[in-house]
Design a protein around this motif. Structure first.
Motif, PDB file in Angstrom:
ATOM      1  N   PHE A  25       0.834  -1.211   0.000  1.00 52.40           N
ATOM      2  CA  PHE A  25       0.000   0.000   0.000  1.00 52.40           C
ATOM      3  C   PHE A  25       0.867   1.259   0.000  1.00 52.40           C
ATOM      4  O   PHE A  25       0.558   2.254  -0.662  1.00 52.40           O
ATOM      5  CB  PHE A  25      -0.960  -0.005   1.196  1.00 52.40           C
ATOM      6  CG  PHE A  25      -2.160  -0.887   0.977  1.00 52.40           C
ATOM      7  CD1 PHE A  25      -2.105  -2.252   1.239  1.00 52.40           C
ATOM      8  CD2 PHE A  25      -3.338  -0.364   0.474  1.00 52.40           C
ATOM      9  CE1 PHE A  25      -3.199  -3.070   1.004  1.00 52.40           C
ATOM     10  CE2 PHE A  25      -4.446  -1.172   0.235  1.00 52.40           C
ATOM     11  CZ  PHE A  25      -4.376  -2.528   0.502  1.00 52.40           C
ATOM     12  N   GLU A  26       1.959   1.181   0.745  1.00 54.88           N
ATOM     13  CA  GLU A  26       2.859   2.331   0.867  1.00 54.88           C
ATOM     14  C   GLU A  26       3.542   2.637  -0.468  1.00 54.88           C
ATOM     15  O   GLU A  26       3.561   3.784  -0.925  1.00 54.88           O
ATOM     16  CB  GLU A  26       3.909   1.986   1.942  1.00 54.88           C
ATOM     17  CG  GLU A  26       4.530   3.170   2.625  1.00 54.88           C
ATOM     18  CD  GLU A  26       5.438   2.710   3.763  1.00 54.88           C
ATOM     19  OE1 GLU A  26       6.024   1.606   3.690  1.00 54.88           O
ATOM     20  OE2 GLU A  26       5.577   3.463   4.732  1.00 54.88           O
ATOM     21  N   LYS A  27       4.061   1.595  -1.114  1.00 52.42           N
ATOM     22  CA  LYS A  27       4.796   1.797  -2.366  1.00 52.42           C
ATOM     23  C   LYS A  27       3.878   2.216  -3.511  1.00 52.42           C
ATOM     24  O   LYS A  27       4.306   2.884  -4.452  1.00 52.42           O
ATOM     25  CB  LYS A  27       5.588   0.538  -2.729  1.00 52.42           C
ATOM     26  CG  LYS A  27       6.881   0.424  -1.931  1.00 52.42           C
ATOM     27  CD  LYS A  27       7.650  -0.840  -2.244  1.00 52.42           C
ATOM     28  CE  LYS A  27       7.352  -1.905  -1.221  1.00 52.42           C
ATOM     29  NZ  LYS A  27       8.157  -3.124  -1.380  1.00 52.42           N
ATOM     30  N   VAL A  80      -8.862   4.750  -3.406  1.00 53.39           N
ATOM     31  CA  VAL A  80      -8.175   3.743  -2.586  1.00 53.39           C
ATOM     32  C   VAL A  80      -9.089   2.570  -2.222  1.00 53.39           C
ATOM     33  O   VAL A  80      -8.602   1.460  -1.987  1.00 53.39           O
ATOM     34  CB  VAL A  80      -7.541   4.388  -1.329  1.00 53.39           C
ATOM     35  CG1 VAL A  80      -8.600   4.835  -0.337  1.00 53.39           C
ATOM     36  CG2 VAL A  80      -6.531   3.454  -0.678  1.00 53.39           C
ATOM     37  N   VAL A  81     -10.416   2.762  -2.227  1.00 51.85           N
ATOM     38  CA  VAL A  81     -11.313   1.652  -1.883  1.00 51.85           C
ATOM     39  C   VAL A  81     -11.242   0.577  -2.973  1.00 51.85           C
ATOM     40  O   VAL A  81     -10.925  -0.585  -2.698  1.00 51.85           O
ATOM     41  CB  VAL A  81     -12.760   2.129  -1.656  1.00 51.85           C
ATOM     42  CG1 VAL A  81     -13.698   0.939  -1.472  1.00 51.85           C
ATOM     43  CG2 VAL A  81     -12.839   3.038  -0.432  1.00 51.85           C
ATOM     44  N   ALA A  82     -11.532   0.973  -4.208  1.00 51.56           N
ATOM     45  CA  ALA A  82     -11.527   0.006  -5.321  1.00 51.56           C
ATOM     46  C   ALA A  82     -10.124  -0.522  -5.603  1.00 51.56           C
ATOM     47  O   ALA A  82      -9.929  -1.716  -5.840  1.00 51.56           O
ATOM     48  CB  ALA A  82     -12.112   0.653  -6.570  1.00 51.56           C
ATOM     49  N   THR A  83      -9.144   0.361  -5.563  1.00 50.87           N
ATOM     50  CA  THR A  83      -7.770  -0.068  -5.843  1.00 50.87           C
ATOM     51  C   THR A  83      -7.255  -0.957  -4.712  1.00 50.87           C
ATOM     52  O   THR A  83      -6.536  -1.931  -4.960  1.00 50.87           O
ATOM     53  CB  THR A  83      -6.861   1.155  -6.059  1.00 50.87           C
ATOM     54  OG1 THR A  83      -7.457   1.968  -7.069  1.00 50.87           O
ATOM     55  CG2 THR A  83      -5.471   0.749  -6.507  1.00 50.87           C
ATOM     56  N   GLY A  84      -7.654  -0.633  -3.488  1.00 51.21           N
ATOM     57  CA  GLY A  84      -7.296  -1.479  -2.349  1.00 51.21           C
ATOM     58  C   GLY A  84      -7.845  -2.889  -2.508  1.00 51.21           C
ATOM     59  O   GLY A  84      -7.159  -3.871  -2.220  1.00 51.21           O
ATOM     60  N   ARG A  85      -9.070  -3.004  -3.011  1.00 51.97           N
ATOM     61  CA  ARG A  85      -9.656  -4.335  -3.257  1.00 51.97           C
ATOM     62  C   ARG A  85      -8.848  -5.090  -4.306  1.00 51.97           C
ATOM     63  O   ARG A  85      -8.705  -6.311  -4.232  1.00 51.97           O
ATOM     64  CB  ARG A  85     -11.109  -4.193  -3.731  1.00 51.97           C
ATOM     65  CG  ARG A  85     -12.077  -3.708  -2.666  1.00 51.97           C
ATOM     66  CD  ARG A  85     -12.434  -4.766  -1.670  1.00 51.97           C
ATOM     67  NE  ARG A  85     -13.264  -5.826  -2.230  1.00 51.97           N
ATOM     68  CZ  ARG A  85     -13.855  -6.764  -1.497  1.00 51.97           C
ATOM     69  NH1 ARG A  85     -13.704  -6.779  -0.166  1.00 51.97           N
ATOM     70  NH2 ARG A  85     -14.588  -7.697  -2.056  1.00 51.97           N
ATOM     71  N   LYS A  86      -8.335  -4.369  -5.293  1.00 53.70           N
ATOM     72  CA  LYS A  86      -7.505  -5.026  -6.320  1.00 53.70           C
ATOM     73  C   LYS A  86      -6.191  -5.506  -5.723  1.00 53.70           C
ATOM     74  O   LYS A  86      -5.702  -6.581  -6.064  1.00 53.70           O
ATOM     75  CB  LYS A  86      -7.210  -4.062  -7.477  1.00 53.70           C
ATOM     76  CG  LYS A  86      -8.402  -3.813  -8.367  1.00 53.70           C
ATOM     77  CD  LYS A  86      -7.965  -2.972  -9.561  1.00 53.70           C
ATOM     78  CE  LYS A  86      -9.169  -2.439 -10.322  1.00 53.70           C
ATOM     79  NZ  LYS A  86      -8.813  -1.311 -11.189  1.00 53.70           N
ATOM     80  N   ILE A  87      -5.602  -4.708  -4.865  1.00 58.76           N
ATOM     81  CA  ILE A  87      -4.346  -5.091  -4.203  1.00 58.76           C
ATOM     82  C   ILE A  87      -4.588  -6.318  -3.316  1.00 58.76           C
ATOM     83  O   ILE A  87      -3.756  -7.218  -3.250  1.00 58.76           O
ATOM     84  CB  ILE A  87      -3.779  -3.902  -3.382  1.00 58.76           C
ATOM     85  CG1 ILE A  87      -3.321  -2.782  -4.323  1.00 58.76           C
ATOM     86  CG2 ILE A  87      -2.634  -4.348  -2.469  1.00 58.76           C
ATOM     87  CD1 ILE A  87      -2.965  -1.462  -3.626  1.00 58.76           C
ATOM     88  N   VAL A  88      -5.752  -6.349  -2.652  1.00 57.19           N
ATOM     89  CA  VAL A  88      -6.113  -7.469  -1.768  1.00 57.19           C
ATOM     90  C   VAL A  88      -6.370  -8.738  -2.583  1.00 57.19           C
ATOM     91  O   VAL A  88      -5.903  -9.818  -2.225  1.00 57.19           O
ATOM     92  CB  VAL A  88      -7.358  -7.088  -0.923  1.00 57.19           C
ATOM     93  CG1 VAL A  88      -7.978  -8.315  -0.268  1.00 57.19           C
ATOM     94  CG2 VAL A  88      -6.971  -6.045   0.137  1.00 57.19           C
TER      95      VAL A  88
END
Ligand code: DAT
Ligand code: MG
Length: 148
Positions: A25-27, A80-88
Motif C-alpha cells: 500500500f505504501e509503495k 483507494v477503496v476500489a484499488t485497495g480491493r484489487k491489491i487485496v
C-alpha cells in the motif's frame, strides 16, 4: 481524498506478513492514516461482519478473527477503496490473481490474510467502528510526485 479500512487478519500477523502488506500500500502511493495491533472481542468481530451474520460460515469467521491479534489500518488516496480491493485480490485465494496479496500469500478462503472495505460507504462505517479516536493528520512530502 478517499479512505479505506484494511485489516491484516490473525493468519497474516502470525505468518509475518505485516511488513509485506504495508509495503504494497505504501509503495503504491497511498498514505497510512491510522494503525493499531489489537485483539478484538467476539462481539466486536460480529459487529464488523454484521452483514454476513446469516451466512453458514459466520461463526467460523468470527472465531478466526478473534484467534489472535489483527492489524487495523486506514489508508488514504485516490480511488483507494476500489484499488485497495484489487491489491487485496479475490475473496477466494485460489481465484485471486498472482500479484494480489491473497493470490500471492493464501490458499483457503477462511485463511485469506487480509480484509479490505468493499465500498466507500462501508469504508466510512468500518473506519468509524475501528477508529473512534480519529485518524492522524499528515501529508507526505512526496505528494506532488505521486499525484498530478
Ligand atoms: P471479502 O473479505 O473479500 O470482502 P466477504 O465480505 O464476502 O469477502 O466475506 C468476508 C470474509 O468471510 C471473507 O474474507 C472470507 C469469509 N468468507 C466469505 N465467503 C466465504 C465462504 N463461502 N466460505 C467460507 N468463508 C467465507
Ligand atoms: Mg467484505
Amino acid at each position: 481524498m478517499e479512505q479505506t479500512f484494511i485489516m491484516i487478519k490473525p493468519d497474516g500477523v502470525q505468518r509475518g506478513l505485516i511488513g509485506e502488506v504495508i509495503g504494497r500500500f505504501e509503495k503504491k502511493g497511498f498514505y497510512l492514516k491510522a494503525m493499531k495491533l489489537v485483539n478484538v472481542e467476539k462481539s466486536f468481530a460480529e459487529k464488523h461482519y454484521a452483514d454476513l451474520s446469516s451466512k453458514p460460515f459466520f461463526a467460523g469467521l468470527v472465531e478466526y478473527i478473534v484467534s489472535g491479534p489483527v492489524v487495523a489500518m486506514v489508508w488514504e488516496g485516490k480511488s483507494v477503496v476500489a484499488t485497495g480491493r484489487k491489491i487485496v485480490g479475490a475473496t477466494n485465494p485460489l481465484a485471486a490473481e498472482p500479484g494480489t496479496i491473497r493470490g500471492d500469500f493464501a490458499v483457503d478462503i477462511g485463511r485469506n490474510v487480509i480484509h479490505g472495505s468493499d465500498s466507500v460507504e462501508n469504508a466510512r462505517k468500518e473506519i468509524a467502528l475501528w477508529f473512534p479516536e480519529g485518524l492522524a493528520e499528515w501529508q507526505s512530502n512526496q505528494h506532488s510526485w505521486i499525484y498530478e
